[in-house]
Design an enzyme around this catalytic site. Structure first.
Site, mmCIF file in Angstrom:
data_model
loop_
_atom_site.group_PDB
_atom_site.id
_atom_site.type_symbol
_atom_site.label_atom_id
_atom_site.label_comp_id
_atom_site.label_asym_id
_atom_site.label_seq_id
_atom_site.Cartn_x
_atom_site.Cartn_y
_atom_site.Cartn_z
ATOM 1 C CB CYS A 69 -0.894 0.032 1.244
ATOM 2 S SG CYS A 69 -2.322 -1.038 1.116
ATOM 3 C CG HIS A 70 0.907 3.923 -3.177
ATOM 4 N ND1 HIS A 70 0.182 2.943 -3.828
ATOM 5 C CD2 HIS A 70 1.941 4.228 -3.991
ATOM 6 C CE1 HIS A 70 0.751 2.674 -4.989
ATOM 7 N NE2 HIS A 70 1.829 3.437 -5.114
ATOM 8 C CG MET A 94 -6.076 -1.758 0.545
ATOM 9 S SD MET A 94 -7.045 -3.275 0.729
ATOM 10 C CE MET A 94 -6.316 -3.988 2.183
ATOM 11 C CD GLU A 95 -5.282 3.636 2.756
ATOM 12 O OE1 GLU A 95 -4.076 3.666 2.511
ATOM 13 O OE2 GLU A 95 -6.120 3.239 1.911
ATOM 14 C CG ASP A 123 -8.243 -6.816 23.420
ATOM 15 O OD1 ASP A 123 -7.805 -7.900 23.872
ATOM 16 O OD2 ASP A 123 -7.881 -5.707 23.856
#
Length: 156
Positions: A77-78, A112-113, A127
């Site tokens: 990824c950039h 993707m972000e 969690d």
């Protein structure tokens, strides 16, 4: 169809976006976390309070931090300076619905972000709630829509 992250020699490669035009890029991703009734009974107002703190507020911070560091987590990824990253968490039945909306002005998309932001927020919910139950399921993480670039996308 060829894979964008494979070069002519068949090796992994970052996509060269140097010749692309800068455009407004947005993406929205969603993760669904099935918490179950045992955990949802701890919902007070719009958050679940635990000894670790407010679950959804913490997940929003974690998702935002992760979206900003996507290039450190996904190898090809950039690096992108995000103009905006907004996470929202709502409940529907016994599930938490995480949505991550990301935008930037750039040469490459922010799918993707958005996916990383939604995913890490979902994992943070897991969690923080696992002490109450291990019957938590992250049902899905998916791209809902994106704009900018070659073509827009919207899931029906």
């Amino acid at each position: 169809m060829s894979l964008s992250h494979i070069n002519a020699d068949g090796n992994p490669a970052m996509v060269d976006v140097g010749a692309k035009a800068v455009t407004r890029r947005t993406a929205r991703a969603r993760s669904v976390v099935e918490l179950g009734d045992a955990i949802m009974q701890h919902l007070v107002g719009s958050d679940i309070q635990t000894k670790k703190g407010p679950v959804f507020q913490t997940a929003i911070i974690a998702g935002t931090m992760a979206a900003k560091r996507t290039d450190e987590l996904i190898p090809l990824c950039h690096s992108l300076g995000l103009d905006n990253c907004q996470l929202t968490i709502t409940t529907e039945g016994s599930a938490a619905i995480v949505e991550c909306l990301v935008s930037t002005e750039g040469k490459t998309g922010v799918e993707m972000e958005a996916l990383v932001g939604a995913s890490v927020a979902a994992l943070t919910i897991y969690d923080m709630c696992k002490a109450m139950s291990h019957h938590i399921t992250i049902r899905e993480t998916l791209l809902v829509e994106k704009t900018g670039g070659k073509r827009d996308f919207k899931r029906d």
